[in-house]
Design an enzyme around this catalytic site. Structure first.
Site, PDB file in Angstrom:
ATOM      1  N   HIS A   2       0.841  -1.189   0.000  1.00 41.17           N
ATOM      2  CA  HIS A   2       0.000   0.000   0.000  1.00 41.17           C
ATOM      3  C   HIS A   2       0.881   1.245   0.000  1.00 41.17           C
ATOM      4  O   HIS A   2       2.098   1.172   0.192  1.00 41.17           O
ATOM      5  CB  HIS A   2      -0.938   0.011   1.219  1.00 41.17           C
ATOM      6  CG  HIS A   2      -0.231  -0.047   2.529  1.00 41.17           C
ATOM      7  ND1 HIS A   2      -0.239  -1.145   3.355  1.00 41.17           N
ATOM      8  CD2 HIS A   2       0.537   0.868   3.167  1.00 41.17           C
ATOM      9  CE1 HIS A   2       0.479  -0.902   4.422  1.00 41.17           C
ATOM     10  NE2 HIS A   2       0.964   0.309   4.337  1.00 41.17           N
TER      11      HIS A   2
HETATM   12  C1  T46 Z   1       2.260   0.551   7.186  1.00 44.03           C
HETATM   13  C2  T46 Z   1       3.039  -0.686   7.421  1.00 44.03           C
HETATM   14  C3  T46 Z   1       4.496  -0.411   7.640  1.00 44.03           C
HETATM   15  C4  T46 Z   1      -5.692  -1.130  12.735  1.00 44.03           C
HETATM   16  O1  T46 Z   1      -6.900  -1.354  13.003  1.00 44.03           O
HETATM   17  N1  T46 Z   1      -4.999  -0.147  13.354  1.00 44.03           N
HETATM   18  C5  T46 Z   1      -3.693   0.118  13.084  1.00 44.03           C
HETATM   19  O2  T46 Z   1      -3.117   1.044  13.686  1.00 44.03           O
HETATM   20  C6  T46 Z   1      -3.039  -0.647  12.072  1.00 44.03           C
HETATM   21  C7  T46 Z   1      -1.588  -0.371  11.707  1.00 44.03           C
HETATM   22  C8  T46 Z   1      -3.746  -1.637  11.435  1.00 44.03           C
HETATM   23  N2  T46 Z   1      -5.055  -1.878  11.772  1.00 44.03           N
HETATM   24  C9  T46 Z   1      -5.758  -2.951  11.099  1.00 44.03           C
HETATM   25  C10 T46 Z   1      -5.997  -2.732   9.612  1.00 44.03           C
HETATM   26  C11 T46 Z   1      -6.018  -4.135   9.056  1.00 44.03           C
HETATM   27  O3  T46 Z   1      -7.311  -4.669   9.143  1.00 44.03           O
HETATM   28  O4  T46 Z   1      -4.981  -4.149  11.186  1.00 44.03           O
HETATM   29  C12 T46 Z   1      -5.100  -4.906  10.004  1.00 44.03           C
HETATM   30  C13 T46 Z   1      -3.732  -5.201   9.413  1.00 44.03           C
HETATM   31  O5  T46 Z   1      -3.181  -3.966   8.893  1.00 44.03           O
HETATM   32  P1  T46 Z   1      -2.375  -3.883   7.532  1.00 44.03           P
HETATM   33  O6  T46 Z   1      -2.835  -4.956   6.618  1.00 44.03           O
HETATM   34  O7  T46 Z   1      -2.453  -2.469   7.030  1.00 44.03           O
HETATM   35  O8  T46 Z   1      -0.876  -4.207   8.039  1.00 44.03           O
HETATM   36  P2  T46 Z   1       0.476  -4.058   7.238  1.00 44.03           P
HETATM   37  O9  T46 Z   1       1.511  -4.750   8.027  1.00 44.03           O
HETATM   38  O10 T46 Z   1       0.298  -4.454   5.822  1.00 44.03           O
HETATM   39  O11 T46 Z   1       0.786  -2.468   7.229  1.00 44.03           O
HETATM   40  C14 T46 Z   1       1.131  -1.795   8.428  1.00 44.03           C
HETATM   41  C15 T46 Z   1       0.405  -0.452   8.543  1.00 44.03           C
HETATM   42  O12 T46 Z   1      -1.023  -0.694   8.436  1.00 44.03           O
HETATM   43  C16 T46 Z   1       0.796   0.513   7.462  1.00 44.03           C
HETATM   44  O13 T46 Z   1       0.304   1.801   7.739  1.00 44.03           O
HETATM   45  O14 T46 Z   1       2.760   1.516   6.622  1.00 44.03           O
HETATM   46  O15 T46 Z   1       2.537  -1.532   8.456  1.00 44.03           O
END
Ligand code: T46
Length: 138
Positions: free
Chosen positions: A54
């Site tokens: 993303h």
């Molecule tokens: C990024 C990279 C480095 C939340 O509800 N609150 C939060 O603060 C975060 C970070 C995530 N979530 C939820 C959203 C999704 O349903 O947790 C789930 C997994 O998140 P995501 O798929 O976005 O995780 P990553 O590891 O792909 O990305 C994360 C951060 O979301 C993003 O901002 O830059 O780490």
């Protein structure tokens, strides 16, 4: 055209060493170059699993491998680079507008992330084609 190098920065954090071990610290708007609104951490990543895929509109992230290592692929659509994050006193500042993928998490890796904004899904572009489209409109 915006240069890939302008989207990220590796920042060395203070490390206080004495006979009791090491202590590293960081403060918002000081070592971390933005006001910190949120902290999250990523751990127990199974072997060969990847994360990210993303870009953000406004959010800055500051990523540290508190334990172990991981790699971040940064991609503008025109240029790509790979950053190895493997030192608990070096943080990777990822600015908004860059597609990023985290991969090659080592066993036991603990990724600490500081963010400039509270969680807001509308700040994410999670579709690569959409990202490329918005990049070409810049
Ligand atoms: C990024 C990279 C480095 C939340 O509800 N609150 C939060 O603060 C975060 C970070 C995530 N979530 C939820 C959203 C999704 O349903 O947790 C789930 C997994 O998140 P995501 O798929 O976005 O995780 P990553 O590891 O792909 O990305 C994360 C951060 O979301 C993003 O901002 O830059 O780490």
């Amino acid at each position: 055209m915006v240069n890939l190098n302008s989207y990220y920065q590796l920042i060395t954090l203070p490390k206080v060493t004495d006979s009791r071990g090491n202590l590293t610290f960081m403060e918002g708007n000081k070592q971390v170059p933005f006001e910190v609104k949120r902290v999250y951490y990523i751990y127990d990543v199974p072997e060969n699993k990847t994360r990210g895929y993303h870009s953000h509109y406004d959010q800055h992230q500051f990523l540290i491998a508190i334990n172990g290592s991981f790699e971040v692929v940064l991609d503008t659509g025109r240029e790509q680079c790979r950053i190895i994050v493997d030192n608990p006193n070096i943080g990777l500042h990822i600015k908004p507008g860059i597609w990023h993928v985290m991969e090659n998490f080592s066993k036991g890796c603990l990724l600490l992330a500081l963010s400039s904004h509270e969680y807001d899904e509308s700040d994410y572009i999670r579709d690569y084609n959409q990202y490329l489209k918005e990049q070409t409109m810049l």
